[in-house]
Each structure stands twice: as structure tokens, then as C-alpha cells.
Scaffold this motif. Structure first.
Motif, short mmCIF file in Angstrom:
data_model
loop_
_atom_site.label_atom_id
_atom_site.label_comp_id
_atom_site.label_asym_id
_atom_site.label_seq_id
_atom_site.Cartn_x
_atom_site.Cartn_y
_atom_site.Cartn_z
N TYR A 36 0.84 -1.20 0.00
CA TYR A 36 0.00 0.00 0.00
C TYR A 36 0.88 1.25 0.00
O TYR A 36 1.63 1.47 0.94
CB TYR A 36 -0.93 -0.01 1.22
CG TYR A 36 -1.92 -1.14 1.16
CD1 TYR A 36 -3.12 -1.00 0.47
CD2 TYR A 36 -1.64 -2.37 1.74
CE1 TYR A 36 -4.02 -2.04 0.39
CE2 TYR A 36 -2.54 -3.42 1.68
CZ TYR A 36 -3.73 -3.25 0.99
OH TYR A 36 -4.62 -4.30 0.90
N ASP A 37 0.79 2.04 -1.06
CA ASP A 37 1.54 3.29 -1.17
C ASP A 37 0.66 4.41 -0.62
O ASP A 37 -0.23 4.91 -1.31
CB ASP A 37 1.92 3.54 -2.63
CG ASP A 37 2.82 4.76 -2.82
OD1 ASP A 37 2.90 5.60 -1.89
OD2 ASP A 37 3.42 4.87 -3.89
N ASN A 40 1.12 8.01 -2.56
CA ASN A 40 0.51 8.22 -3.87
C ASN A 40 -0.88 7.61 -4.02
O ASN A 40 -1.47 7.68 -5.10
CB ASN A 40 1.43 7.66 -4.97
CG ASN A 40 2.75 8.40 -5.00
OD1 ASN A 40 2.79 9.61 -5.08
ND2 ASN A 40 3.84 7.66 -4.92
N ARG A 42 -1.99 4.33 -4.02
CA ARG A 42 -2.07 3.24 -4.99
C ARG A 42 -1.66 1.93 -4.33
O ARG A 42 -1.09 1.92 -3.24
CB ARG A 42 -1.20 3.53 -6.21
CG ARG A 42 0.27 3.70 -5.87
CD ARG A 42 1.10 4.12 -7.05
NE ARG A 42 2.48 4.33 -6.63
CZ ARG A 42 3.51 4.36 -7.44
NH1 ARG A 42 3.32 4.20 -8.73
NH2 ARG A 42 4.72 4.56 -6.99
N GLU A 43 -1.97 0.84 -5.01
CA GLU A 43 -1.58 -0.49 -4.55
C GLU A 43 -0.60 -1.08 -5.55
O GLU A 43 -0.83 -1.01 -6.76
CB GLU A 43 -2.82 -1.39 -4.44
CG GLU A 43 -3.81 -0.90 -3.40
CD GLU A 43 -5.07 -1.75 -3.33
OE1 GLU A 43 -5.18 -2.75 -4.07
OE2 GLU A 43 -5.94 -1.41 -2.53
#
Length: 97
Positions: A36-37, A40, A42-43
Motif C-alpha cells: 500500500y503506497d 501516492n 495506490r496499490e
């Protein structure tokens, strides 16, 4: 490799760790693990981006039973990307070895 890998880190099934990445102690990443980012939104799978700082966190488990029990799943999370402070910390750690 120009990355900082903490103790008890497990990288399995062809995970790619890009330059300057930092993996904190206890991070486990397999081919099916979602990273998990948080920076940003996103994944990611199978790759740790350049300069990412990854820690082992947790996310809520899905399903009614898991939700009713408040269960969590361990998950790697990118909490920031390297900066001057991170570079200084990893340099100090390397010097102490």
C-alpha cells in the motif's frame, strides 16, 4: 544493491527492490502481497519503487466475521519516499555495522 534492508525482512517469489528503497525491520513481501503506497494512494505488487520507505503496518480484514471481531491483516505500507533525513539515518546505520 543500493537499498537498505532491515532485520528479519523476507522477500520472496521474485520481488524487485529498486534503488534507494528502505525496508524497515519485519517487512514481508511475497508475489501476491499488496504493498500500500500511502503517499501516492495506490496499490503495488511485486515491486518496491525507487526511494520508497516501507514499514510493516496493518489493514482491516474483510468479511462480516472479521469486521465484527475487529481483525487486522499485516500489510507492507509505503509511508514516505527518501529525503535528506532518511539518507542521514541509513548512512549512520551503515557506519555502525
Amino acid at each position: 544493491m543500493d537499498a537498505f534492508i532491515g532485520g528479519l525482512v523476507g522477500l520472496f517469489e521474485g520481488i524487485v527492490v529498486r534503488k534507494r528503497a528502505v525496508l524497515a525491520s519485519g517487512v514481508i513481501i511475497t508475489g501476491s502481497t499488496i504493498i500500500y503506497d500511502l503517499v501516492n494512494g495506490r496499490e503495488l505488487k511485486k515491486e518496491v519503487p525507487e526511494g520508497a520507505v516501507v514499514v510493516q503496518g496493518s489493514r482491516p480484514a474483510s468479511g462480516d466475521f472479521a469486521k465484527s471481531k475487529g481483525l487486522q491483516i499485516s500489510a507492507p505500507m509505503i509511508v514516505k519516499y527518501r529525503d535528506d533525513k532518511t539518507d542521514a539515518s541509513t548512512a549512520l546505520e551503515s557506519a555502525l555495522r
